[in-house]
Design a protein around this motif. Structure first.
Motif, PDB file in Angstrom:
ATOM      1  N   GLN A 379      42.036  28.398  44.587  1.00  0.00           N
ATOM      2  CA  GLN A 379      42.931  29.471  45.012  1.00  0.00           C
ATOM      3  C   GLN A 379      42.112  30.564  45.674  1.00  0.00           C
ATOM      4  OE1 GLN A 379      45.116  30.799  41.565  1.00  0.00           O
ATOM      5  NE2 GLN A 379      46.591  29.129  41.704  1.00  0.00           N
ATOM      6  N   ILE A 380      42.560  30.990  46.845  1.00  0.00           N
ATOM      7  CA  ILE A 380      41.881  32.059  47.587  1.00  0.00           C
ATOM      8  C   ILE A 380      42.865  33.195  47.793  1.00  0.00           C
ATOM      9  CG2 ILE A 380      40.631  32.671  49.682  1.00  0.00           C
ATOM     10  CD1 ILE A 380      41.098  29.017  48.878  1.00  0.00           C
ATOM     11  N   LEU A 381      42.549  34.364  47.242  1.00  0.00           N
ATOM     12  CA  LEU A 381      43.435  35.515  47.298  1.00  0.00           C
ATOM     13  C   LEU A 381      42.814  36.624  48.120  1.00  0.00           C
ATOM     14  CD1 LEU A 381      44.337  35.635  43.488  1.00  0.00           C
ATOM     15  CD2 LEU A 381      45.385  34.244  45.269  1.00  0.00           C
ATOM     16  N   SER A 382      43.593  37.201  49.033  1.00  0.00           N
ATOM     17  CA  SER A 382      43.113  38.305  49.861  1.00  0.00           C
ATOM     18  C   SER A 382      44.284  39.232  50.144  1.00  0.00           C
ATOM     19  CB  SER A 382      42.525  37.776  51.169  1.00  0.00           C
ATOM     20  OG  SER A 382      42.147  38.841  52.022  1.00  0.00           O
ATOM     21  N   SER A 383      44.066  40.529  49.963  1.00  0.00           N
ATOM     22  CA  SER A 383      45.192  41.445  50.128  1.00  0.00           C
ATOM     23  C   SER A 383      44.717  42.879  50.353  1.00  0.00           C
ATOM     24  CB  SER A 383      46.080  41.397  48.877  1.00  0.00           C
ATOM     25  OG  SER A 383      47.119  42.340  48.954  1.00  0.00           O
ATOM     26  N   PRO A 384      45.435  43.642  51.185  1.00  0.00           N
ATOM     27  CA  PRO A 384      45.169  45.090  51.254  1.00  0.00           C
ATOM     28  C   PRO A 384      45.575  45.750  49.950  1.00  0.00           C
ATOM     29  CG  PRO A 384      47.095  44.523  52.567  1.00  0.00           C
ATOM     30  CD  PRO A 384      46.481  43.227  52.144  1.00  0.00           C
ATOM     31  N   ASP A 385      44.996  46.914  49.675  1.00  0.00           N
ATOM     32  CA  ASP A 385      45.222  47.582  48.400  1.00  0.00           C
ATOM     33  C   ASP A 385      46.687  47.956  48.174  1.00  0.00           C
ATOM     34  OD1 ASP A 385      42.551  47.353  47.909  1.00  0.00           O
ATOM     35  OD2 ASP A 385      42.057  49.387  48.549  1.00  0.00           O
ATOM     36  N   SER A 386      47.470  48.079  49.220  1.00  0.00           N
ATOM     37  CA  SER A 386      48.862  48.512  49.084  1.00  0.00           C
ATOM     38  C   SER A 386      49.795  47.403  48.581  1.00  0.00           C
ATOM     39  CB  SER A 386      49.383  49.016  50.438  1.00  0.00           C
ATOM     40  OG  SER A 386      49.301  47.985  51.424  1.00  0.00           O
ATOM     41  N   GLU A 387      49.323  46.160  48.567  1.00  0.00           N
ATOM     42  CA  GLU A 387      50.162  45.029  48.184  1.00  0.00           C
ATOM     43  C   GLU A 387      49.959  44.650  46.713  1.00  0.00           C
ATOM     44  OE1 GLU A 387      52.497  43.197  50.192  1.00  0.00           O
ATOM     45  OE2 GLU A 387      52.226  45.125  51.196  1.00  0.00           O
ATOM     46  N   PRO A 388      51.010  44.139  46.024  1.00  0.00           N
ATOM     47  CA  PRO A 388      50.871  43.729  44.618  1.00  0.00           C
ATOM     48  C   PRO A 388      49.794  42.683  44.392  1.00  0.00           C
ATOM     49  CG  PRO A 388      53.188  43.840  45.250  1.00  0.00           C
ATOM     50  CD  PRO A 388      52.397  44.024  46.502  1.00  0.00           C
ATOM     51  N   LEU A 389      49.572  41.803  45.374  1.00  0.00           N
ATOM     52  CA  LEU A 389      48.573  40.760  45.219  1.00  0.00           C
ATOM     53  C   LEU A 389      47.164  41.314  45.083  1.00  0.00           C
ATOM     54  CD1 LEU A 389      48.238  37.645  45.193  1.00  0.00           C
ATOM     55  CD2 LEU A 389      47.864  37.761  47.666  1.00  0.00           C
ATOM     56  N   ALA A 390      46.947  42.568  45.507  1.00  0.00           N
ATOM     57  CA  ALA A 390      45.617  43.174  45.429  1.00  0.00           C
ATOM     58  C   ALA A 390      45.117  43.267  43.986  1.00  0.00           C
ATOM     59  CB  ALA A 390      45.632  44.568  46.066  1.00  0.00           C
ATOM     60  N   GLN A 391      46.037  43.330  43.019  1.00  0.00           N
ATOM     61  CA  GLN A 391      45.640  43.403  41.615  1.00  0.00           C
ATOM     62  C   GLN A 391      44.909  42.144  41.165  1.00  0.00           C
ATOM     63  OE1 GLN A 391      49.166  44.280  39.357  1.00  0.00           O
ATOM     64  NE2 GLN A 391      49.366  46.340  40.176  1.00  0.00           N
ATOM     65  N   GLN A 392      45.143  41.018  41.856  1.00  0.00           N
ATOM     66  CA  GLN A 392      44.499  39.767  41.472  1.00  0.00           C
ATOM     67  C   GLN A 392      43.510  39.267  42.523  1.00  0.00           C
ATOM     68  OE1 GLN A 392      47.266  36.731  40.165  1.00  0.00           O
ATOM     69  NE2 GLN A 392      48.680  38.227  39.338  1.00  0.00           N
TER      70      GLN A 392
END
Length: 406
Positions: A379-392
């Motif tokens: 699993q590869i997770l990438s997200s800007p800080d404003s998105e909920p996915l950023a927590q993971q």
């Protein structure tokens, strides 16, 4: 939920399944059942250091035990399925859990068929997300991709007719979602306090859910439609009194939906859509796309599929359950070797076309000999800080799993 309460919830499921199976006990014991035990060793590795206090560092080993039990009567009108599951995790106590994935009795009754017990039911045609799949609760400690399910106590009455199949469901007991504990990864900064779960409906877990399902095949179309009334499987979260934990709130849900698939040679066109009312809000959620397969590429025996889907959800997340799939696109590929090892690879990514947040995954599986299965998942997770996915975002990982069947 602490481990004792987790086990109590699992035992409740077992007791409920046993109650509905009790009248058929003499029939169940009349045949010669077959049992296939299995044991799986899993190692999950997180390259990045944890984002929050208390989380495990890099390596998360665990062992899973299961059984696939079957019984079929001589006239093939009566069947029993038995699939318990136990995982023991060395790092996260909440991931150590037992569940009855399946404990069902089914029987043909003239033009009808009846199924009772704890079961897993799948609805849907899409690859990235199945918005119509509402019967079972997701097992959030197994994985965070909404593919693993908890067994659901239910009674299902079905009937085949000239114009399609009709099914009616009664779900007497609601399964709460499982969540990683303080030690676990793939969570946010606050642990979910499952001991304090709240319900909008009177009766709470025992309020009872109802569903109707219709399926039919017309020429190249596979058609499904459903209506559901009960408790939302996805909880809404609120802070506890001192703001140190999240409390899951399971809201009332009324939902109707359709799923369609058109098949023509190498093409699959897919659509799933629902209209739902929960948390005082009415919203829609949908997935639409295609899969095209290149068969026997360069006479190698290998099939290569190309997948593309668009995802949409317009719910107000201040009123109802959180979703990571709002305005996203999914692109992926499926490679099937068509060998005796049944080797297959599925790779893809869901990308938010507004923020760029990305959830990518790679899954490969193959058999080793006649009794072993080898799997690799990333699993590869990438997200800007404003998105909920950023927590993971720091929880990108790779999992290696080896399962032995006996």
């Amino acid at each position: 939920m602490n481990s004792n309460l987790q086990h109590l919830a699992s035992y409740k499921t077992a007791i409920l399944a046993a109650i509905v199976l009790l009248p058929f006990g003499r029939v169940v014991l009349a045949g010669a059942p077959t049992f296939t035990p299995n044991i799986g060793v899993e190692l999950r590795y997180f390259p990045d250091s944890p984002a929050f206090d208390g989380q495990l560092e890099h390596v998360q080993p665990s062992v899973a035990f299961g059984v696939e039990g079957r019984w079929v009567s001589d006239d093939r009108k009566k069947r029993v399925r038995f699939e318990p599951f136990l995982r023991v995790d060395a790092q996260d106590s909440e991931r150590t859990h037992f569940d009855l994935r399946e404990l069902t009795y089914s029987q043909r009754l003239s033009d009808f068929d009846l199924l009772v017990g704890s079961a897993q039911v799948f609805w849907g045609v899409a690859e990235s997300r199945n918005v119509v799949d509402i019967i079972n609760q997701f097992d959030g400690v197994e994985n965070n991709d909404e593919t693993d399910k908890l067994g659901q106590p239910l009674v299902r009455l079905g009937k085949f007719t000239d114009v399609g199949r009709f099914e009616a469901y009664y779900l007497p007991y609601f399964r709460e979602r499982t969540f990683p504990g303080k030690d676990g990864r793939q969570r946010g900064p606050l642990v979910v306090d499952t001991d304090a779960a709240e319900f909008e409906r009177g009766g709470e877990e025992f309020a009872g859910d109802f569903a109707l399902r219709y399926q039919h095949q017309i020429d190249k179309f596979d058609i499904g439609a459903h209506i559901f009334y009960g408790t939302n499987r996805s909880p809404f979260f609120k802070l506890n009194g001192d703001g140190s934990r999240l409390i899951p709130v399971y809201q009332e849900l009324t939902q109707g939906g359709v799923d369609l698939q058109w098949t023509s040679d190498a093409w699959l066109l897919k659509f799933e859509g629902i209209a739902a009312h929960s948390g005082g809000e009415t919203y829609i959620s949908s997935v639409a796309g295609f899969e095209y397969t290149f068969f026997d590429v360069k006479e190698s025996g290998i099939d290569v599929g190309i997948l593309a889907e668009g995802l949409y959800d317009n719910r107000d997340e201040t009123q109802t359950a959180l979703t990571l799939f709002e305005n996203d696109v999914f692109l992926g590929t499926r490679i099937t070797w068509n060998d005796v090892q049944e080797s297959e690879l599925l790779a893809g990514a869901v990308v938010d076309w507004e923020s760029g947040a990305t959830f990518g995954s790679i899954e490969f599986e193959t058999r080793i000999g006649e009794n072993m299965k080898f799997e690799v998942e990333a699993q590869i997770l990438s997200s800007p800080d404003s998105e909920p996915l950023a927590q993971q975002e720091r929880d990108s990982n790779i999992t290696v799993r080896l399962t032995r069947y006996f």
